[in-house]
Design a protein around this motif. Structure first.
Motif, PDB file in Angstrom:
ATOM      1  N   HIS A   1       0.832  -1.209   0.000  1.00 45.65           N
ATOM      2  CA  HIS A   1       0.000   0.000   0.000  1.00 45.65           C
ATOM      3  C   HIS A   1       0.870   1.264   0.000  1.00 45.65           C
ATOM      4  O   HIS A   1       0.618   2.214  -0.739  1.00 45.65           O
TER       5      HIS A   1
ATOM      6  N   HIS B   1      -3.234   1.032  -4.572  1.00 44.47           N
ATOM      7  CA  HIS B   1      -3.138   1.666  -3.245  1.00 44.47           C
ATOM      8  C   HIS B   1      -4.446   1.406  -2.474  1.00 44.47           C
ATOM      9  O   HIS B   1      -4.423   1.012  -1.306  1.00 44.47           O
TER      10      HIS B   1
ATOM     11  N   GLU C   1      -5.272  -1.405   0.635  1.00 48.44           N
ATOM     12  CA  GLU C   1      -5.883  -0.896   1.872  1.00 48.44           C
ATOM     13  C   GLU C   1      -7.122  -1.721   2.235  1.00 48.44           C
ATOM     14  O   GLU C   1      -7.325  -2.083   3.399  1.00 48.44           O
TER      15      GLU C   1
ATOM     16  N   TYR D   1      -5.803  -5.032   3.624  1.00 50.09           N
ATOM     17  CA  TYR D   1      -5.206  -5.020   4.981  1.00 50.09           C
ATOM     18  C   TYR D   1      -6.240  -4.686   6.041  1.00 50.09           C
ATOM     19  O   TYR D   1      -6.136  -5.136   7.188  1.00 50.09           O
TER      20      TYR D   1
END
Ligand code: FE2
Length: 159
Positions: free
Chosen positions: A38, A50, A54, A57
């Motif tokens: 990321h 990106h 995110e 995660y």
């Protein structure tokens, strides 16, 4: 607390807890890899990846907490140090600084394959232990990983 308090046999729950701790350790290394991706992704796919990293995660963080609290519900302490995570995890750390975006995606696909294999094994173990609660939870994690494997493989054009 022991497993009997939620009507599960201690001896059958032991392998479940051991495998959940192993899965927890693997998710922690996977989580940090996603953060690295990321932060360090570059190139024309920056905005797509990106955000995707995110999303992954954030999901991994929730999974980690569910796993740890399930282990506690089964009467045992979850691994909670990076020392334990690094020693236990089959998924290994990688350097994401300067890593090409498609190689980041492939690294995450490899992680998901490892997680899915471990989750499939836990489904068998929990079925043998009569632990439907863990079985149901891990099944959800596995389905999420299967779906994201499809999406990430589509991104890098792999059938
Ligand atoms: Fe961020």
């Amino acid at each position: 607390m022991n497993a009997e308090e939620i009507s599960l046999e201690e001896v059958k729950v032991k392998p479940v807890v051991d495998h959940l701790n192993d899965l927890l350790a693997n998710y922690h290394i996977h989580y940090q890899k996603l953060r690295g991706c990321h932060w360090n992704v570059k190139g024309p796919s920056f905005f797509t990846l990106h955000l995707k990293f995110e999303e992954l995660y954030t999901a991994a963080l929730l999974t980690i907490d569910e796993l740890a609290e399930r282990i506690l519900s089964l009467g045992k302490p979850p691994y909670s140090t990076f020392d334990d995570y690094i020693k236990t995890s089959a998924i290994k750390e990688i350097q994401t600084i300067g890593l090409k975006d498609t190689l980041m995606v492939k690294a995450i696909i490899d992680d998901l394959a490892a997680l899915i294999a471990k989750e499939r094994e836990i489904l068998d173990i929990t079925a043998a232990a009569g632990d439907d609660g863990t079985n149901d939870m891990v099944n959800r994690f596995m389905q999420f990983n299967e779906k994201n494997t499809w999406m990430l493989r589509s991104f890098v054009n792999e059938d």
